[in-house]
Design a protein around this motif. Structure first.
Motif, PDB file in Angstrom:
ATOM      1  N   SER A 161       1.794   3.678   2.750  1.00  0.00           N
ATOM      2  CA  SER A 161       2.358   3.638   1.405  1.00  0.00           C
ATOM      3  C   SER A 161       3.010   2.289   1.163  1.00  0.00           C
ATOM      4  CB  SER A 161       3.390   4.754   1.229  1.00  0.00           C
ATOM      5  OG  SER A 161       4.502   4.520   2.093  1.00  0.00           O
TER       6      SER A 161
ATOM      7  N   TYR B  45       6.124   1.824  -1.015  1.00  0.00           N
ATOM      8  CA  TYR B  45       7.247   2.184  -1.879  1.00  0.00           C
ATOM      9  C   TYR B  45       8.159   1.000  -2.192  1.00  0.00           C
ATOM     10  CZ  TYR B  45       6.050   7.110  -1.721  1.00  0.00           C
ATOM     11  OH  TYR B  45       5.398   8.309  -1.870  1.00  0.00           O
TER      12      TYR B  45
ATOM     13  N   THR C 109      -1.866   7.406   1.158  1.00  0.00           N
ATOM     14  CA  THR C 109      -1.909   7.254  -0.297  1.00  0.00           C
ATOM     15  C   THR C 109      -2.291   5.844  -0.723  1.00  0.00           C
ATOM     16  OG1 THR C 109       0.452   6.764  -0.322  1.00  0.00           O
ATOM     17  CG2 THR C 109      -0.206   9.022  -0.857  1.00  0.00           C
TER      18      THR C 109
ATOM     19  N   CYS D 298      -0.090   4.264  -2.019  1.00  0.00           N
ATOM     20  CA  CYS D 298       0.645   4.281  -3.281  1.00  0.00           C
ATOM     21  C   CYS D 298       1.450   2.990  -3.452  1.00  0.00           C
ATOM     22  CB  CYS D 298       1.561   5.511  -3.342  1.00  0.00           C
ATOM     23  SG  CYS D 298       2.937   5.512  -2.198  1.00  0.00           S
ATOM     24  N   PRO D 299       1.529   2.526  -4.707  1.00  0.00           N
ATOM     25  CA  PRO D 299       1.293   3.266  -5.964  1.00  0.00           C
ATOM     26  C   PRO D 299      -0.157   3.274  -6.442  1.00  0.00           C
ATOM     27  CG  PRO D 299       2.092   1.072  -6.471  1.00  0.00           C
ATOM     28  CD  PRO D 299       2.110   1.191  -4.969  1.00  0.00           C
TER      29      PRO D 299
ATOM     30  N   ALA E  33      -4.474   6.756  -6.837  1.00  0.00           N
ATOM     31  CA  ALA E  33      -4.122   8.155  -7.083  1.00  0.00           C
ATOM     32  C   ALA E  33      -5.380   9.018  -7.144  1.00  0.00           C
ATOM     33  CB  ALA E  33      -3.336   8.287  -8.383  1.00  0.00           C
TER      34      ALA E  33
ATOM     35  N   ARG F  54       0.626   6.597 -11.448  1.00  0.00           N
ATOM     36  CA  ARG F  54       1.280   6.012 -10.284  1.00  0.00           C
ATOM     37  C   ARG F  54       1.199   7.003  -9.129  1.00  0.00           C
ATOM     38  NH1 ARG F  54       7.751   5.237 -10.114  1.00  0.00           N
ATOM     39  NH2 ARG F  54       7.522   7.484  -9.916  1.00  0.00           N
ATOM     40  N   ASN F  55       0.599   6.590  -8.051  1.00  0.00           N
ATOM     41  CA  ASN F  55       0.408   7.478  -6.906  1.00  0.00           C
ATOM     42  C   ASN F  55       1.708   7.652  -6.134  1.00  0.00           C
ATOM     43  OD1 ASN F  55      -1.017   9.107  -5.141  1.00  0.00           O
ATOM     44  ND2 ASN F  55      -2.165   7.457  -4.176  1.00  0.00           N
ATOM     45  N   ASN F  56       1.841   8.801  -5.459  1.00  0.00           N
ATOM     46  CA  ASN F  56       2.938   8.998  -4.514  1.00  0.00           C
ATOM     47  C   ASN F  56       2.510  10.023  -3.470  1.00  0.00           C
ATOM     48  OD1 ASN F  56       4.382  11.774  -4.941  1.00  0.00           O
ATOM     49  ND2 ASN F  56       4.056  11.011  -7.019  1.00  0.00           N
ATOM     50  N   SER F  57       3.283  10.149  -2.421  1.00  0.00           N
ATOM     51  CA  SER F  57       2.870  10.931  -1.253  1.00  0.00           C
ATOM     52  C   SER F  57       2.621  12.400  -1.557  1.00  0.00           C
ATOM     53  CB  SER F  57       3.923  10.812  -0.145  1.00  0.00           C
ATOM     54  OG  SER F  57       4.154   9.467   0.192  1.00  0.00           O
TER      55      SER F  57
END
Length: 255
Positions: free
Chosen positions: A7, A9, A202, A204-205, A208, A216-219
């Motif tokens: 990720s 973040y 992910t 992320c972000p 997705a 916006r992607n997240n876990s």
């Protein structure tokens, strides 16, 4: 509980609600997260985030597209912090020929250098490889980088190449792309690989999964990835989550 192995973040798109989002992950079925460095700034931020949250770990490294300004002083900083208890890998690094800059020779120089560093500090590696399948495989083989262990992040090549990586001891990182309608090659890769060689991620972000594509992607969205893998392999979602979490723990030497 889900383990997100990759990720970002530290990305500025999380600035407004980063703390609230991270603290909500556990209630959404996410147990652990690895925040991955892509340049020196994000590597430092990744370490700071890992120090702030007990369930967040980090990787230190420089993405191939960011190697143009790298120095040996940067490698010294990574080495100095690699023994931190929350640092679990060196990465992400590798080759990315999708963009013309930096030139391939620069990318390869720092690919070799970060493998050397990972061997020195005895940490697994997170490999980024885009439109550079043959050269990535060649370098990982000739340097015996597989001795570090690691993961081929955001896997995009054929099932046959994935099997070669698995033979070398690498895990294959699978994320939101596997839910896309046009991801036939990746779905075939998941179908042909044993679940014991797959980890969830992910990125992320970015990336997705459907039905969240474009957001916006997240876990917490990894439930959709687990569901698609379960569908492809004809197993339960719980089995996918349990096995991939155990794989991630082995990958990063966490219990």
């Amino acid at each position: 509980m889900i383990f997100d192995t990759h990720s970002h973040y530290d990305d500025k798109v999380f600035d407004e609600d980063r703390d609230a989002l991270l603290r909500s992950l556990h209630t959404n079925g996410v147990e652990r997260v690895v925040n991955v460095g892509a340049d020196m700034v994000s590597s430092r931020t990744a370490l700071a985030l890992a120090e702030q949250y007990d369930f967040v770990y980090c990787a230190l490294g420089v993405h191939p597209s960011e190697t143009g300004s790298l120095t040996e002083a940067d490698m010294d900083w990574i080495r100095e912090h690699a023994n931190h208890k929350k640092v679990v890998a060196i990465g992400e690094f590798g080759l990315d020929y999708h963009w013309p800059e930096p030139d391939p020779e620069t990318q390869k120089k720092w690919f070799y250098r970060q493998i050397e560093l990972a061997k020195e500090v005895q940490l697994p590696i997170i490999i980024h490889s885009r439109e550079a399948s043959e050269e990535t495989m060649t370098i990982l083989t000739e340097t015996k980088a597989y001795e570090c262990g690691g993961v081929i992040h955001c896997y995009s090549y054929s099932p046959e190449v994935a099997k070669e990586y698995v033979k070398m001891g690498f895990y294959i990182g699978i994320g939101g792309v596997v839910t896309f309608k046009n991801a036939k090659k990746l779905k075939k890769t998941v179908e042909e690989l044993s679940l014991e060689h797959i980890v969830l991620e992910t990125d992320c972000p970015y990336m997705a999964p459907e039905p969240m594509r474009g957001k916006r992607n997240n876990s917490s969205f990894l439930t959709y990835v687990a569901e698609k893998i379960a569908e492809i392999k004809g197993v339960s979602v719980d089995e996918v989550i349990n096995v991939t979490t155990k794989n991630a723990e082995k990958l990063y030497h966490l219990t």
